[in-house]
Design an enzyme around this catalytic site. Structure first.
Site, PDB file in Angstrom:
ATOM      1  CG  MET A   1      -1.912  -0.819   1.054  1.00 20.15           C
ATOM      2  SD  MET A   1      -3.355  -0.006   0.321  1.00 20.15           S
ATOM      3  CE  MET A   1      -4.752  -1.389   0.592  1.00 20.15           C
ATOM      4  CB  CYS A   2       0.309   4.505  -1.052  1.00 21.80           C
ATOM      5  SG  CYS A   2       0.795   6.311  -1.383  1.00 21.80           S
ATOM      6  N   PRO A   3       2.233   4.535   1.694  1.00 16.60           N
ATOM      7  CG  PRO A   3       3.284   5.670   3.200  1.00 16.60           C
ATOM      8  CD  PRO A   3       2.224   4.717   3.092  1.00 16.60           C
TER       9      PRO A   3
END
Lengths: 87, 479
Positions: free
Chosen positions: A24-26
């Site tokens: 997942m981001c970040p």
């Protein structure tokens, strides 16, 4: 430095691949910057991602760190390959 | 505690997650887990709405909560979990005979990449439901992404109203998080409290808190963790005097916690958008930007150089960062019930008209979109709003998070502040009441004109938001 990050794999001379799919981001951004630190200047790092937000943020953070974003390709449903040349 | 010691703790926590089969870096913190509303979800819904309406299904306009006439005792809830359209049992659905539903959709992040692929996944299930329950209203939908392709599901909380009660309203909402702080035990009471507080916040924002009922949503990789989260939820419900009702769970093995929640109110909800007028003020019940600190902490743990950079640029070392993060999570784990009470007092009774000198005109809560929620209020009220200040918990951490592309919108929150629009007199009252209860309300701007939906924001916001999709929605000005 840390065993909790993912590392880039050397594909051939001057070409590395970082598979950040499933993250997942970040996190793909930070793994990309860490991977770029470890490869030789002029080499290309291919970053594979499947997180929509990172598709915007990985190129942005690479450029901000002075690297060249060569291409952003869609390679499958929701999957992208971002090619970055280390400067 | 120095960096090395914090890093050792962090590494151990990562191993704890991994021993459960969970990669903490595959989890989104807080509300960051939602399918992108502007670019993916709304266009996907638009593309299927017409066909579903032909079958008699109505999808309510995007709202933070579902509202219907009745009472908590006057309806029954039936939860059905679907992985694909084949799971939709038409006979069962005819038996339930629901009039409305609240829907949770968890889709793989590759599906959430564009509106077409999302529509492909949800169209089949919605179509079968529409065929089996003609006239059904989808009162509220919540769409989230997962990095785990095996964890896709849709949960329909069907509502059968047995007894309409014309002097009361029921307000319902569903919300979930995967985790709020990956550096903390996933079964800690704080993680659960943030998840439930976040679900309840949309009710509280509308001044609804009486007869609160919580129907948990729990998914986890182990029975032991599930049991701990259940226990936390039971204790949380007791602490706020809410009733907890069990329901079927998705059981995909991915981490997810939250709830569908309901509460009653005998007041009109603060949807007085036409009554919003120039001179009214905007109040935020506390500073915003909770998610910046959590994500910056994670990044500092992953890369010591980031921690060094933070110390060099803003004088914040990891110990101070840990303190800030910890106090933020403490605040996020407390329910905003005092805010709910303050709003309820300033809403008209069901049979009463809105009075600008006594009532709150409009409210919303600060979630994933952060300060952008003001633009949504401007659109609902067709107003031009001037924001004088961006009330951040830590402008330094929000700026650092933005500069380093750690999060695209460092004004984001979960179980965050409530924003409201009211006359200066009403704002005075609420500000005083909340301050007496230990909150930190801040007046941040005012309504300037009616007609066009615009939000004028100090250009410093560029330090706190990197996502162009949000920035282009503001009129920036030099303060």
């Amino acid at each position: 430095m840390h065993n909790i990050e993912i590392a880039a794999e050397k594909i051939k001379e001057g070409l590395y691949r970082l598979d950040a799919r499933g993250y997942m981001c970040p996190y793909p951004q930070i793994f990309t910057i860490k991977a770029l630190e470890k490869i030789e200047k002029g080499s290309v790092l291919e970053v594979l991602i499947d997180n929509p937000l990172s598709c915007e943020n990985v190129p942005a953070v690479a450029r901000r760190n002075g690297h060249e974003v060569i291409s952003i390709e869609r390679i499958g449903e929701g999957e992208y390959r971002i090619s970055i040349r280390k400067r | 505690m120095g960096y090395e010691e914090l890093f050792r703790e962090f590494s151990k926590r990562v191993e704890d997650y991994r021993s459960l089969g969970v990669n903490p870096f595959s989890l989104a913190t807080g509300c960051a887990v939602k399918v992108d509303l502007l670019t993916v979800l709304y266009p996907a819904i638009r593309s299927i709405r017409g066909d579903l309406e032909k079958l008699g299904m109505r999808i309510a306009p995007r709202r933070d909560a579902d509202i219907f006439q009745g009472s908590i005792e006057g309806f029954r809830l039936f939860r059905e979990i679907y992985r694909s359209e084949d799971d939709v049992n038409i006979e069962r659905l005819k038996e339930i005979s629901p009039s409305r539903a609240i829907v949770l959709a968890q889709v793989h992040q590759r599906v959430a990449d564009n509106p077409e692929s999302l529509a492909r996944v949800i169209r089949g299930i919605y179509t079968r439901v529409a065929q089996a329950a003609p006239g059904i209203i989808i009162g509220k939908g919540h769409s989230i992404v997962t990095a785990d392709s095996k964890a896709q599901f849709m949960a329909f909380d069907y509502i059968r109203i047995n007894n309409e009660n014309y002097d009361r309203l029921v307000v319902g909402n569903n919300d979930t998080i995967q985790i709020i702080d990956p550096a903390e035990d996933p079964g800690s009471p704080r993680q659960t409290a943030v998840a439930l507080g976040n679900s309840l916040n949309d009710l509280y924002t509308l001044g609804a808190w009486r007869n609160t009922t919580i129907i948990p949503v729990i998914d986890s990789p182990s029975r032991e963790l599930t049991r701990r989260i259940e226990d936390n939820m039971r204790r949380y419900a007791e602490s706020i005097g809410a009733k907890l009702v069990e329901a079927p769970q998705p059981r995909t093995g991915a981490l997810l916690m939250g709830a569908t929640v309901f509460a009653e109110t005998d007041r009109k909800p603060p949807f007085f958008y036409d009554e919003v007028s120039p001179g009214m003020e905007i109040l935020v019940t506390r500073p915003i930007g909770e998610l910046a600190s959590i994500n910056v902490y994670m990044m500092c743990m992953l890369d010591r150089e980031i921690a060094e950079e933070l110390r060099r640029q803003f004088g914040i070392d990891v110990e101070k960062l840990l303190d800030i993060k910890s106090s933020i999570i403490d605040r996020m784990s407390r329910p905003n019930i005092d805010v709910a009470r303050a709003i309820e007092k300033r809403l008209p009774q069901i049979d009463e008209d809105f009075d600008p000198s006594r009532h709150v005109a409009a409210t919303t809560d600060v979630t994933g979109p952060g300060i952008y929620v003001i633009k949504e209020l401007a659109e609902l009220t067709r107003s031009s709003i001037r924001i004088d200040r961006i009330p951040l918990i830590s402008p330094e951490l929000s700026e650092f998070a933005t500069r380093n592309y750690i999060i695209p919108n460092a004004t984001s929150g979960t179980n965050g502040a409530v924003v409201m629009i009211a006359s200066p007199r009403v704002i005075d009252e609420i500000e005083g009441e909340l301050r007496d209860r230990g909150e930190e309300p801040i007046r941040i701007g005012r309504v300037v004109t009616k007609g066009e939906a615009r939000v004028m924001v100090p250009s410093i916001v560029r330090k706190y938001i990197s996502a162009k999709a949000y920035l282009k929605e503001f009129d920036l000005y030099e303060a």
